[in-house]
Design a protein around this motif. Structure first.
Motif, mmCIF file in Angstrom:
data_model
loop_
_atom_site.group_PDB
_atom_site.id
_atom_site.type_symbol
_atom_site.label_atom_id
_atom_site.label_comp_id
_atom_site.label_asym_id
_atom_site.label_seq_id
_atom_site.Cartn_x
_atom_site.Cartn_y
_atom_site.Cartn_z
ATOM 1 N N MET A 66 0.828 -1.212 0.000
ATOM 2 C CA MET A 66 0.000 0.000 0.000
ATOM 3 C C MET A 66 0.859 1.258 0.000
ATOM 4 O O MET A 66 0.560 2.226 -0.713
ATOM 5 C CB MET A 66 -0.928 -0.009 1.213
ATOM 6 C CG MET A 66 -2.067 -1.026 1.104
ATOM 7 S SD MET A 66 -3.062 -1.176 2.589
ATOM 8 C CE MET A 66 -3.555 0.485 2.911
ATOM 9 N N PHE A 67 1.936 1.272 0.788
ATOM 10 C CA PHE A 67 2.814 2.444 0.812
ATOM 11 C C PHE A 67 3.496 2.651 -0.538
ATOM 12 O O PHE A 67 3.633 3.786 -1.011
ATOM 13 C CB PHE A 67 3.869 2.320 1.916
ATOM 14 C CG PHE A 67 3.329 2.605 3.287
ATOM 15 C CD1 PHE A 67 2.704 3.814 3.584
ATOM 16 C CD2 PHE A 67 3.438 1.673 4.299
ATOM 17 C CE1 PHE A 67 2.206 4.071 4.838
ATOM 18 C CE2 PHE A 67 2.946 1.916 5.560
ATOM 19 C CZ PHE A 67 2.321 3.127 5.837
ATOM 20 N N GLY A 69 2.277 1.716 -3.453
ATOM 21 C CA GLY A 69 1.232 2.198 -4.359
ATOM 22 C C GLY A 69 0.926 3.671 -4.153
ATOM 23 O O GLY A 69 0.764 4.426 -5.127
ATOM 24 N N ILE A 70 0.836 4.117 -2.895
ATOM 25 C CA ILE A 70 0.578 5.533 -2.613
ATOM 26 C C ILE A 70 1.746 6.385 -3.084
ATOM 27 O O ILE A 70 1.555 7.470 -3.648
ATOM 28 C CB ILE A 70 0.290 5.738 -1.113
ATOM 29 C CG1 ILE A 70 -1.052 5.096 -0.752
ATOM 30 C CG2 ILE A 70 0.299 7.213 -0.735
ATOM 31 C CD1 ILE A 70 -1.333 5.064 0.732
ATOM 32 N N PHE A 71 2.979 5.891 -2.897
ATOM 33 C CA PHE A 71 4.155 6.631 -3.342
ATOM 34 C C PHE A 71 4.151 6.775 -4.865
ATOM 35 O O PHE A 71 4.478 7.837 -5.402
ATOM 36 C CB PHE A 71 5.428 5.918 -2.874
ATOM 37 C CG PHE A 71 6.691 6.554 -3.357
ATOM 38 C CD1 PHE A 71 7.147 7.742 -2.792
ATOM 39 C CD2 PHE A 71 7.431 5.982 -4.381
ATOM 40 C CE1 PHE A 71 8.304 8.329 -3.242
ATOM 41 C CE2 PHE A 71 8.593 6.564 -4.835
ATOM 42 C CZ PHE A 71 9.040 7.741 -4.262
ATOM 43 N N LEU A 73 1.570 6.915 -6.752
ATOM 44 C CA LEU A 73 0.524 7.847 -7.171
ATOM 45 C C LEU A 73 1.020 9.286 -7.202
ATOM 46 O O LEU A 73 0.536 10.100 -7.979
ATOM 47 C CB LEU A 73 -0.682 7.747 -6.235
ATOM 48 C CG LEU A 73 -1.600 6.541 -6.429
ATOM 49 C CD1 LEU A 73 -2.663 6.533 -5.359
ATOM 50 C CD2 LEU A 73 -2.239 6.607 -7.804
ATOM 51 N N PHE A 74 1.965 9.602 -6.345
ATOM 52 C CA PHE A 74 2.473 10.964 -6.273
ATOM 53 C C PHE A 74 3.578 11.259 -7.277
ATOM 54 O O PHE A 74 3.990 12.414 -7.418
ATOM 55 C CB PHE A 74 2.988 11.287 -4.858
ATOM 56 C CG PHE A 74 1.889 11.438 -3.860
ATOM 57 C CD1 PHE A 74 1.023 12.535 -3.917
ATOM 58 C CD2 PHE A 74 1.693 10.490 -2.864
ATOM 59 C CE1 PHE A 74 0.007 12.668 -2.986
ATOM 60 C CE2 PHE A 74 0.682 10.624 -1.930
ATOM 61 C CZ PHE A 74 -0.169 11.710 -2.008
#
Length: 78
Positions: A66-67, A69-71, A73-74
């Motif tokens: 999840m981390f 994937g979030i990284f 996205l940015f």
């Protein structure tokens, strides 16, 4: 003055020392050897990984994913 050596008529017998005072040493019978009060320890599985350990490892992998994937996205898109 020369010393004259004379042998004893009856030799003294050797005595064993005891930590509890006088008396003969205690005989070891092995009473608790076959009939122990504590049950034997059960043999565990070959791999010492329990279900909770597998759950914790999978939760850690999920959190890392999840981390990441979030990284991602940015990051700027093309």
């Amino acid at each position: 003055m020369p010393y004259e050596f004379s042998e004893w008529d009856d030799e003294p017998e050797t005595q064993t020392s005891s930590s509890r005072g006088g008396g003969p040493p205690r005989k070891i019978t092995g009473v608790g050897l076959l009939d122990s009060a504590v049950p034997p320890k059960k043999q565990g599985p070959l791999l010492p990984i329990s279900a909770t350990m597998i759950l914790r490892i999978s939760a850690a992998i999920l959190l890392v994913g999840m981390f990441v994937g979030i990284f991602l996205l940015f990051l700027p898109h093309r």
